[in-house]
Write a protein that holds these residues in place. Structure first.
Motif, PDB file in Angstrom:
ATOM      1  N   LYS A 169       0.849  -1.188   0.000  1.00 45.29           N
ATOM      2  CA  LYS A 169       0.000   0.000   0.000  1.00 45.29           C
ATOM      3  C   LYS A 169       0.884   1.237   0.000  1.00 45.29           C
ATOM      4  O   LYS A 169       1.796   1.364   0.823  1.00 45.29           O
ATOM      5  CB  LYS A 169      -0.933   0.005   1.216  1.00 45.29           C
ATOM      6  N   LEU A 170       0.594   2.132  -0.946  1.00 45.50           N
ATOM      7  CA  LEU A 170       1.358   3.369  -1.083  1.00 45.50           C
ATOM      8  C   LEU A 170       0.381   4.533  -1.092  1.00 45.50           C
ATOM      9  O   LEU A 170      -0.530   4.579  -1.912  1.00 45.50           O
ATOM     10  CB  LEU A 170       2.161   3.320  -2.393  1.00 45.50           C
ATOM     11  N   ASP A 171       0.550   5.448  -0.133  1.00 47.54           N
ATOM     12  CA  ASP A 171      -0.364   6.583   0.004  1.00 47.54           C
ATOM     13  C   ASP A 171       0.390   7.893  -0.167  1.00 47.54           C
ATOM     14  O   ASP A 171       1.601   7.973   0.052  1.00 47.54           O
ATOM     15  CB  ASP A 171      -1.026   6.576   1.394  1.00 47.54           C
ATOM     16  N   GLN A 172      -0.364   8.927  -0.517  1.00 46.46           N
ATOM     17  CA  GLN A 172       0.180  10.277  -0.538  1.00 46.46           C
ATOM     18  C   GLN A 172      -0.395  11.043   0.645  1.00 46.46           C
ATOM     19  O   GLN A 172      -1.613  11.172   0.773  1.00 46.46           O
ATOM     20  CB  GLN A 172      -0.160  10.986  -1.843  1.00 46.46           C
ATOM     21  N   VAL A 173       0.493  11.532   1.515  1.00 44.57           N
ATOM     22  CA  VAL A 173       0.093  12.316   2.676  1.00 44.57           C
ATOM     23  C   VAL A 173       0.762  13.681   2.557  1.00 44.57           C
ATOM     24  O   VAL A 173       1.991  13.774   2.534  1.00 44.57           O
ATOM     25  CB  VAL A 173       0.519  11.630   3.997  1.00 44.57           C
ATOM     26  N   ASP A 174      -0.027  14.722   2.467  1.00 41.47           N
ATOM     27  CA  ASP A 174       0.506  16.076   2.293  1.00 41.47           C
ATOM     28  C   ASP A 174       1.474  16.152   1.114  1.00 41.47           C
ATOM     29  O   ASP A 174       2.508  16.821   1.170  1.00 41.47           O
ATOM     30  CB  ASP A 174       1.195  16.563   3.579  1.00 41.47           C
ATOM     31  N   GLY A 175       1.136  15.431   0.044  1.00 43.01           N
ATOM     32  CA  GLY A 175       1.961  15.461  -1.151  1.00 43.01           C
ATOM     33  C   GLY A 175       3.203  14.600  -1.090  1.00 43.01           C
ATOM     34  O   GLY A 175       4.011  14.602  -2.030  1.00 43.01           O
ATOM     35  N   ILE A 176       3.373  13.837  -0.015  1.00 46.74           N
ATOM     36  CA  ILE A 176       4.559  12.991   0.178  1.00 46.74           C
ATOM     37  C   ILE A 176       4.140  11.531   0.076  1.00 46.74           C
ATOM     38  O   ILE A 176       3.182  11.105   0.724  1.00 46.74           O
ATOM     39  CB  ILE A 176       5.211  13.269   1.549  1.00 46.74           C
ATOM     40  N   TRP A 177       4.865  10.749  -0.734  1.00 43.95           N
ATOM     41  CA  TRP A 177       4.549   9.333  -0.886  1.00 43.95           C
ATOM     42  C   TRP A 177       5.016   8.557   0.345  1.00 43.95           C
ATOM     43  O   TRP A 177       6.155   8.696   0.782  1.00 43.95           O
ATOM     44  CB  TRP A 177       5.208   8.764  -2.141  1.00 43.95           C
ATOM     45  N   VAL A 178       4.130   7.734   0.879  1.00 43.92           N
ATOM     46  CA  VAL A 178       4.408   6.967   2.093  1.00 43.92           C
ATOM     47  C   VAL A 178       4.063   5.501   1.843  1.00 43.92           C
ATOM     48  O   VAL A 178       2.960   5.183   1.391  1.00 43.92           O
ATOM     49  CB  VAL A 178       3.571   7.481   3.284  1.00 43.92           C
ATOM     50  N   SER A 179       5.010   4.616   2.121  1.00 44.42           N
ATOM     51  CA  SER A 179       4.752   3.174   2.042  1.00 44.42           C
ATOM     52  C   SER A 179       4.048   2.758   3.333  1.00 44.42           C
ATOM     53  O   SER A 179       4.699   2.526   4.353  1.00 44.42           O
ATOM     54  CB  SER A 179       6.059   2.401   1.863  1.00 44.42           C
ATOM     55  N   SER A 180       2.717   2.681   3.303  1.00 44.84           N
ATOM     56  CA  SER A 180       1.951   2.466   4.528  1.00 44.84           C
ATOM     57  C   SER A 180       1.718   0.994   4.854  1.00 44.84           C
ATOM     58  O   SER A 180       1.256   0.667   5.944  1.00 44.84           O
ATOM     59  CB  SER A 180       0.608   3.198   4.446  1.00 44.84           C
ATOM     60  N   GLU A 181       2.029   0.109   3.913  1.00 43.92           N
ATOM     61  CA  GLU A 181       2.021  -1.328   4.207  1.00 43.92           C
ATOM     62  C   GLU A 181       3.162  -1.981   3.441  1.00 43.92           C
ATOM     63  O   GLU A 181       3.197  -1.943   2.209  1.00 43.92           O
ATOM     64  CB  GLU A 181       0.698  -1.989   3.837  1.00 43.92           C
ATOM     65  N   VAL A 182       4.106  -2.543   4.193  1.00 39.26           N
ATOM     66  CA  VAL A 182       5.300  -3.151   3.606  1.00 39.26           C
ATOM     67  C   VAL A 182       5.439  -4.573   4.139  1.00 39.26           C
ATOM     68  O   VAL A 182       5.300  -4.804   5.344  1.00 39.26           O
ATOM     69  CB  VAL A 182       6.578  -2.343   3.944  1.00 39.26           C
ATOM     70  N   VAL A 183       5.709  -5.514   3.249  1.00 32.93           N
ATOM     71  CA  VAL A 183       5.915  -6.906   3.636  1.00 32.93           C
ATOM     72  C   VAL A 183       7.369  -7.279   3.364  1.00 32.93           C
ATOM     73  O   VAL A 183       7.868  -7.070   2.245  1.00 32.93           O
ATOM     74  CB  VAL A 183       4.980  -7.861   2.865  1.00 32.93           C
TER      75      VAL A 183
END
Length: 223
Positions: A169-183
């Motif tokens: 899962k990869l999300d954008q938070v405040d314009g910043i890409w965040v890997s929110s689920e990593v296996v």
């Protein structure tokens, strides 16, 4: 954050954490991060502090606070290739890799899900980096639209094992890409030996952090 650890029998353990991170140093390119384990009871109040330096000539600093011993342990360079708190991540994985310590080869272009990626081989350019990470080489799948590595395979120096990283899962938070689920999965041949799933939530940026928030003193004080 939440970590779910699974062994090869399928037995699971879940750990929850809270972490803080900030840009630091005179040039703003260093990174300081601190995390505290919240549960379960056997790891509660354990703390981990990292100073990640942009200067390739400086070794990153890491400290682990063990509440049962009431003692802060500095992580030696020789220990950075070992498992971080029983997970599939090593202490070296908990810091940024300095790109100057690797030689790169663009292997091909490919697709991961529906996204175009570059497939890049990264090989340590010196023995020190190889020994600290425990990896002889890695192959990374880097998205072409945002430059985020979304898949990776790393060859361990010992034991004939491989580490597989997958961003689920990869999300954008405040314009910043965040890997929110990593296996992260450790395999030998085709057998899964162990797996760690890391979830991140309630992420916020641009929250000022005073110096004392990311210090060995705060590490021992806890949240």
């Amino acid at each position: 954050m939440e970590m779910v650890l699974s062994d090869k029998q399928g037995e699971q353990r879940t750990r929850t954490l809270k972490s803080f991170r900030r840009d630091a140093g005179a040039n703003g390119k260093d990174t300081e991060s601190i995390m505290f384990f919240l549960s379960p009871a056997d790891v509660k109040d354990t703390g981990f502090l990292t100073y990640d330096y942009d200067d390739v000539s400086k070794n990153d600093d890491q400290w682990l606070y063990l509440p049962a011993l009431k003692k802060t342990k500095r992580i030696a360079s020789s220990d950075k290739s070992s498992s971080f708190m029983g997970t599939d991540f090593t202490y070296a994985d908990m810091t940024k890799r300095n790109i100057a310590n690797y030689n790169y080869t663009l292997l091909k272009e490919d697709m991961v899900n529906s996204d175009k990626v570059w497939v890049i081989e990264a090989v340590p350019s010196n023995e020190k980096e190889k020994e600290e990470t425990g990896y002889t080489k890695s192959v990374l799948f880097v998205r072409q639209d945002n430059f985020v590595p979304v898949r990776g395979v790393s060859w361990l120096d010992k034991g004939g094992k491989l580490k597989y990283m997958e961003v689920k899962k990869l999300d954008q938070v405040d314009g910043i890409w965040v890997s929110s689920e990593v296996v992260m999965t450790t395999k030998k041949d085709k057998e899964i030996l162990h797996q760690t799933v890391m979830h991140s939530r309630n992420i916020s940026f641009n929250q000022p952090q005073p110096d004392e928030t990311l210090s060995t003193r705060r590490l021992e004080q806890g949240l």
